[in-house]
Design a protein around this motif. Structure first.
Motif, PDB file in Angstrom:
ATOM      1  N   UNK A  28      -3.225 -47.884 -21.496  1.00 16.61           N
ATOM      2  CA  UNK A  28      -4.595 -48.248 -21.113  1.00 16.61           C
ATOM      3  C   UNK A  28      -5.009 -49.546 -21.798  1.00 16.61           C
ATOM      4  N   UNK A  29      -4.720 -49.645 -23.082  1.00 18.84           N
ATOM      5  CA  UNK A  29      -5.073 -50.846 -23.843  1.00 18.84           C
ATOM      6  C   UNK A  29      -4.184 -52.028 -23.440  1.00 18.84           C
ATOM      7  N   UNK A  30      -2.917 -51.753 -23.186  1.00 25.60           N
ATOM      8  CA  UNK A  30      -1.990 -52.812 -22.757  1.00 25.60           C
ATOM      9  C   UNK A  30      -2.489 -53.451 -21.455  1.00 25.60           C
ATOM     10  N   UNK A  46       7.763 -49.465 -34.195  1.00 27.10           N
ATOM     11  CA  UNK A  46       6.391 -49.062 -34.486  1.00 27.10           C
ATOM     12  C   UNK A  46       6.290 -47.551 -34.363  1.00 27.10           C
ATOM     13  N   UNK A  47       5.493 -46.935 -35.241  1.00 26.01           N
ATOM     14  CA  UNK A  47       5.370 -45.477 -35.259  1.00 26.01           C
ATOM     15  C   UNK A  47       4.231 -44.939 -34.418  1.00 26.01           C
ATOM     16  N   UNK A  48       3.380 -45.829 -33.920  1.00 28.06           N
ATOM     17  CA  UNK A  48       2.317 -45.393 -33.014  1.00 28.06           C
ATOM     18  C   UNK A  48       1.879 -46.572 -32.153  1.00 28.06           C
ATOM     19  N   UNK A  49       1.176 -46.252 -31.090  1.00 29.95           N
ATOM     20  CA  UNK A  49       0.757 -47.269 -30.145  1.00 29.95           C
ATOM     21  C   UNK A  49      -0.204 -48.288 -30.726  1.00 29.95           C
ATOM     22  N   UNK A  50      -1.050 -47.852 -31.644  1.00 35.92           N
ATOM     23  CA  UNK A  50      -2.027 -48.764 -32.230  1.00 35.92           C
ATOM     24  C   UNK A  50      -1.348 -49.886 -33.012  1.00 35.92           C
ATOM     25  N   UNK A  51      -0.343 -49.530 -33.813  1.00 33.97           N
ATOM     26  CA  UNK A  51       0.433 -50.527 -34.563  1.00 33.97           C
ATOM     27  C   UNK A  51       1.036 -51.559 -33.619  1.00 33.97           C
ATOM     28  N   UNK A  52       1.644 -51.071 -32.550  1.00 33.99           N
ATOM     29  CA  UNK A  52       2.306 -51.947 -31.588  1.00 33.99           C
ATOM     30  C   UNK A  52       1.291 -52.827 -30.864  1.00 33.99           C
ATOM     31  N   UNK A  53       0.162 -52.259 -30.499  1.00 30.92           N
ATOM     32  CA  UNK A  53      -0.875 -53.019 -29.808  1.00 30.92           C
ATOM     33  C   UNK A  53      -1.405 -54.140 -30.701  1.00 30.92           C
ATOM     34  N   UNK A  54      -1.625 -53.837 -31.972  1.00 33.46           N
ATOM     35  CA  UNK A  54      -2.081 -54.861 -32.915  1.00 33.46           C
ATOM     36  C   UNK A  54      -1.063 -55.993 -33.012  1.00 33.46           C
ATOM     37  N   UNK A  55       0.216 -55.637 -33.021  1.00 27.58           N
ATOM     38  CA  UNK A  55       1.280 -56.648 -33.059  1.00 27.58           C
ATOM     39  C   UNK A  55       1.212 -57.538 -31.816  1.00 27.58           C
ATOM     40  N   UNK A  56       1.052 -56.928 -30.643  1.00 26.79           N
ATOM     41  CA  UNK A  56       0.971 -57.705 -29.405  1.00 26.79           C
ATOM     42  C   UNK A  56      -0.240 -58.642 -29.425  1.00 26.79           C
ATOM     43  N   UNK A  57      -1.375 -58.116 -29.854  1.00 29.72           N
ATOM     44  CA  UNK A  57      -2.596 -58.927 -29.904  1.00 29.72           C
ATOM     45  C   UNK A  57      -2.431 -60.090 -30.887  1.00 29.72           C
ATOM     46  N   UNK A  58      -1.833 -59.819 -32.045  1.00 27.69           N
ATOM     47  CA  UNK A  58      -1.613 -60.870 -33.044  1.00 27.69           C
ATOM     48  C   UNK A  58      -0.663 -61.956 -32.547  1.00 27.69           C
TER      49      UNK A  58
END
Length: 132
Positions: free
Chosen positions: A76-78, A36-48
């Motif tokens: 923070x979001x994690x 993932x190129x940024x935290x938002x992409x990775x966070x969305x993946x985790x949530x999905x």
């Protein structure tokens, strides 16, 4: 050593992504790598994939300085979604920053296992994976 780990690399540097994948392949740990190129992409993946332990990573290698959502914002979001995860995820902050402020800030986040200064070496990766 079990080589069936899901590994997640969150870093906006294409060269670093290429290098870490090469290192993981060289030590036979390339079974499942998510980039993932940024935290938002990775966070969305985790949530999905909250309920899909097969897809969730066992370990995350997280950069600090990235566009959109940096490593600290990701953490923070994690922390908010962690209670919903049914899988233990080990997180390492991997950065080129040698700033003591960054190191101390990472050290104070309980979800971060360690702070590693780039470049990460094959021996370090082997040790990390052996300790999972």
């Amino acid at each position: 050593m079990n080589s069936n780990y899901n590994i997640c690399v969150i870093d906006d540097d294409d060269i670093y992504q290429f290098t870490i994948v090469k290192i993981l392949k060289s030590i036979d740990l390339d079974e499942k790598i998510s980039l993932f190129s940024d935290g938002e992409e990775a966070l969305e993946f985790l949530i999905d994939n909250l309920d899909n332990n097969e897809e969730l990573p066992d370990v995350i290698f997280l950069d600090i300085n990235m566009p959109i959502m940096d490593g600290f914002q990701f953490m923070e979001e994690y922390a908010r979604i962690k209670p919903k995860l049914n899988k233990k995820i080990t997180i390492y902050m991997v950065s080129s920053s040698v700033d003591p402020v960054d190191m101390e800030r990472a050290k104070n986040i309980t979800e971060i296992s360690d702070y590693i200064i780039k470049p990460i070496k094959a021996g370090q990766l082997q040790e990390i994976m052996a300790n999972l």
